[in-house]
Design a protein around this motif. Structure first.
Motif, PDB file in Angstrom:
ATOM      1  N   UNK A  55       6.374 -14.656 -30.944  1.00 39.65           N
ATOM      2  CA  UNK A  55       7.570 -13.545 -31.203  1.00 39.65           C
ATOM      3  C   UNK A  55       7.978 -12.958 -30.052  1.00 39.65           C
ATOM      4  N   UNK A  56       7.195 -12.711 -29.095  1.00 36.06           N
ATOM      5  CA  UNK A  56       7.739 -12.141 -27.697  1.00 36.06           C
ATOM      6  C   UNK A  56       8.665 -13.112 -27.067  1.00 36.06           C
ATOM      7  N   UNK A  57       8.574 -14.308 -27.256  1.00 36.60           N
ATOM      8  CA  UNK A  57       9.475 -15.328 -26.548  1.00 36.60           C
ATOM      9  C   UNK A  57      10.741 -15.393 -27.002  1.00 36.60           C
ATOM     10  N   UNK A  58      10.861 -14.855 -28.576  1.00 37.72           N
ATOM     11  CA  UNK A  58      12.175 -14.944 -28.860  1.00 37.72           C
ATOM     12  C   UNK A  58      13.060 -13.834 -28.816  1.00 37.72           C
ATOM     13  N   UNK A  59      12.471 -12.751 -28.070  1.00 31.55           N
ATOM     14  CA  UNK A  59      13.474 -11.611 -27.857  1.00 31.55           C
ATOM     15  C   UNK A  59      14.413 -11.939 -26.945  1.00 31.55           C
ATOM     16  N   UNK A  60      15.804 -11.317 -27.364  1.00 30.03           N
ATOM     17  CA  UNK A  60      16.941 -11.790 -26.603  1.00 30.03           C
ATOM     18  C   UNK A  60      17.089 -10.683 -25.184  1.00 30.03           C
ATOM     19  N   UNK A  61      16.451  -9.533 -25.273  1.00 30.14           N
ATOM     20  CA  UNK A  61      16.340  -8.632 -24.291  1.00 30.14           C
ATOM     21  C   UNK A  61      14.881  -7.863 -24.309  1.00 30.14           C
ATOM     22  N   UNK A  62      14.714  -7.720 -22.858  1.00 28.01           N
ATOM     23  CA  UNK A  62      13.535  -6.899 -23.029  1.00 28.01           C
ATOM     24  C   UNK A  62      13.650  -5.209 -23.473  1.00 28.01           C
ATOM     25  N   UNK A  63      12.657  -4.681 -24.011  1.00 30.88           N
ATOM     26  CA  UNK A  63      12.708  -3.389 -24.602  1.00 30.88           C
ATOM     27  C   UNK A  63      13.541  -2.540 -23.663  1.00 30.88           C
ATOM     28  N   UNK A  64      13.311  -2.365 -22.553  1.00 34.88           N
ATOM     29  CA  UNK A  64      13.996  -1.522 -21.644  1.00 34.88           C
ATOM     30  C   UNK A  64      15.540  -1.653 -21.399  1.00 34.88           C
ATOM     31  N   UNK A  65      15.923  -2.798 -21.824  1.00 34.40           N
ATOM     32  CA  UNK A  65      17.321  -3.053 -21.695  1.00 34.40           C
ATOM     33  C   UNK A  65      18.201  -1.796 -22.262  1.00 34.40           C
ATOM     34  N   UNK A  66      17.940  -1.549 -23.509  1.00 33.98           N
ATOM     35  CA  UNK A  66      18.799  -0.642 -24.417  1.00 33.98           C
ATOM     36  C   UNK A  66      19.007   0.805 -23.488  1.00 33.98           C
ATOM     37  N   UNK A  67      17.705   1.477 -22.980  1.00 34.64           N
ATOM     38  CA  UNK A  67      18.120   2.605 -22.592  1.00 34.64           C
ATOM     39  C   UNK A  67      18.730   2.404 -20.997  1.00 34.64           C
ATOM     40  N   UNK A  68      18.479   1.359 -20.467  1.00 32.58           N
ATOM     41  CA  UNK A  68      18.912   1.111 -19.094  1.00 32.58           C
ATOM     42  C   UNK A  68      20.440   1.151 -19.068  1.00 32.58           C
ATOM     43  N   UNK A  69      20.825   0.436 -20.291  1.00 29.62           N
ATOM     44  CA  UNK A  69      22.549   0.106 -20.403  1.00 29.62           C
ATOM     45  C   UNK A  69      23.116   1.215 -21.365  1.00 29.62           C
ATOM     46  N   UNK A  70      22.226   2.210 -21.743  1.00 33.65           N
ATOM     47  CA  UNK A  70      22.875   3.366 -22.677  1.00 33.65           C
ATOM     48  C   UNK A  70      23.358   2.756 -23.823  1.00 33.65           C
ATOM     49  N   UNK A  71      22.747   1.889 -24.473  1.00 31.77           N
ATOM     50  CA  UNK A  71      22.840   1.181 -25.882  1.00 31.77           C
ATOM     51  C   UNK A  71      22.025   1.799 -26.875  1.00 31.77           C
ATOM     52  N   UNK A  72      22.571   2.708 -27.804  1.00 30.99           N
ATOM     53  CA  UNK A  72      21.794   3.108 -28.694  1.00 30.99           C
ATOM     54  C   UNK A  72      21.300   1.972 -29.916  1.00 30.99           C
ATOM     55  N   UNK A  73      20.100   1.652 -29.906  1.00 29.27           N
ATOM     56  CA  UNK A  73      19.713   0.714 -30.988  1.00 29.27           C
ATOM     57  C   UNK A  73      19.038   1.150 -32.079  1.00 29.27           C
ATOM     58  N   UNK A  74      19.872   1.309 -33.476  1.00 25.26           N
ATOM     59  CA  UNK A  74      19.188   1.881 -34.599  1.00 25.26           C
ATOM     60  C   UNK A  74      18.518   0.818 -35.540  1.00 25.26           C
ATOM     61  N   UNK A  75      17.307   0.469 -35.197  1.00 20.99           N
ATOM     62  CA  UNK A  75      16.630  -0.581 -35.795  1.00 20.99           C
ATOM     63  C   UNK A  75      16.222  -0.087 -37.295  1.00 20.99           C
ATOM     64  N   UNK A  76      16.137  -1.130 -38.248  1.00 19.51           N
ATOM     65  CA  UNK A  76      15.474  -0.851 -39.526  1.00 19.51           C
ATOM     66  C   UNK A  76      16.475   0.064 -40.035  1.00 19.51           C
TER      67      UNK A  76
END
Length: 406
Positions: A55-76
């Motif tokens: 599952x880790x190999x499927x990730x499109x971006x690392x977890x830190x990507x969203x905060x680093x690029x100021x993208x608010x990810x509303x999951x679930x």
């Protein structure tokens, strides 16, 4: 300025990432129903089920990507409605999200098998990571696999199951595999390759019911009266675009959310991209089409992000697709129709089928011929003339033609 993106798959994530790459400084909110980080779907029916990636190999971006690029990810979180007058997206369990531009990247869902017993335990479909995990667990105890549908997903799953030594039968209503997507020649190659690996086919066959015992699937009843034993049923008969949220907001829908050449709906601040979008394409002679592919999702995400960032351009990317089935890779460039002429170009390894309509190249299907595929994409993108005689002539250098030197 604010952009809200509904759908956190590859299309939605690409919009968010491309907005930041383009220098967009406003807020970007990415809303997704799944609790996972955005991930790749194509490997689910290939490397993931085969145990070649986790599952880790499927990730499109690392977890830190969203905060680093100021993208608010509303999951679930599920978006439930769009209020175009107020420019708000309503979501479950939270306050509405205001937007100045809304991107609908809602994707598609699996088309259910419309027969009695389709809800029995042991009947599976594959669209999400959760689906793949359930299927992987079920395959550990399965012996007799029935796959309904001989499209890309069905054949990829057949290859995975046969490689595990399982008994596999594919049931297909059409007379050949991938009938809507590829030529007779390409379909025959993969039929024979799968059969050599032990896969059985039932073409021209319909399923009338899934039979069960104790709440579990045990067999399929076929339209010709046959009964096919199966302790695991995989359904791969296509998908349905998730267009309802757009239709309820008064936007034009019908086999997808209708958009123009710039991927905008009739509301200029609402766009739709990816599997859910129906758009005009020169590769379909200007007709409106809907494409289910990673390439389309990514390229449309980039196109919409550029327009929001102030650099509008019509969407004009060459459609291309791929399918890994056992040791063989199928790559398709363009949008050939079933009735198009086929010209087969053989090589020491693999072959390509060039499709023509009224003497004009419409698509190329390449089996284990990556170089042919790359040349075909360039030829189609630039509308470079290629004749059937050139396609058939192995002495004709396709790369030179693609570079304008042919």
């Amino acid at each position: 300025m604010s952009v809200v993106i509904v759908g956190a798959g590859q299309a939605g994530l690409q919009v968010a990432a491309s907005l930041r790459e383009a220098g967009y400084a406003g807020s970007v909110t990415l809303v997704g129903e799944e609790a996972d980080l955005p991930y790749q779907r194509p490997p689910l029916s290939k490397a993931y089920l085969a145990g070649k990636t986790d599952a880790a190999g499927l990730a499109l971006r690392a977890p830190g990507f969203f905060s680093e690029h100021r993208i608010e990810h509303r999951a679930g979180i599920r978006a439930t409605a769009v209020d175009r007058a107020r420019r708000e997206v309503h979501v479950e369990g939270a306050s509405p999200l205001p937007y100045e531009h809304l991107v609908l990247a809602t994707g598609a869902r699996v088309r259910p098998l419309p027969v009695p017993g389709a809800d029995l335990e042991g009947v599976h479909a594959l669209r999400s990571l959760a689906d793949a995990d359930r299927l992987k667990a079920a395959l550990a105890d399965a012996r007799e696999i029935a796959i309904v549908g001989a499209g890309f997903i069905g054949l990829e799953l057949a290859a995975i199951c046969s490689a595990r030594g399982l008994s596999v039968t594919v049931i297909e209503a059409a007379g050949r595999p991938m009938a809507r997507a590829v030529s007779v020649d390409t379909g025959a190659f993969f039929r024979d390759a799968q059969a050599a690996a032990g896969v059985r086919f039932r073409f021209g066959a319909g399923v009338t019911a899934v039979e069960g015992e104790g709440g579990r699937a045990v067999a399929l009843a076929l339209a010709d009266g046959d009964r096919l034993a199966a302790d695991l049923v995989l359904v791969g008969i296509g998908v349905i675009p998730n267009e309802e949220i757009a239709g309820e907001a008064g936007l034009a829908v019908g086999n997808g959310i209708h958009v123009d050449a710039f991927l905008a709906t009739q509301d200029p601040v609402v766009s739709a991209i990816g599997d859910c979008a129906r758009f005009p394409s020169r590769f379909a002679d200007g007709a409106a089409i809907r494409i289910e592919s990673v390439q389309n999702a990514l390229d449309q995400g980039r196109c919409v992000a550029a327009r929001i960032a102030g650099r509008p351009a019509a969407y004009d990317a060459v459609p291309w697709f791929w399918s890994d089935q056992g040791p063989h890779k199928l790559q398709i460039a363009g949008l050939p129709a079933p009735g198009d002429e086929s010209v087969v170009r053989h090589a020491e390894t693999g072959f390509s089928v060039f499709r023509f309509r009224d003497g004009r190249l419409t698509g190329v299907e390449s089996v284990d011929r990556a170089a042919d595929h790359m040349a075909a994409r360039r030829i189609l993108a630039q509308a470079i003339a290629l004749t059937p005689d050139q396609a058939a002539d192995t002495a004709c250098d396709l790369k030179a033609v693609a570079m304008g030197r042919g």
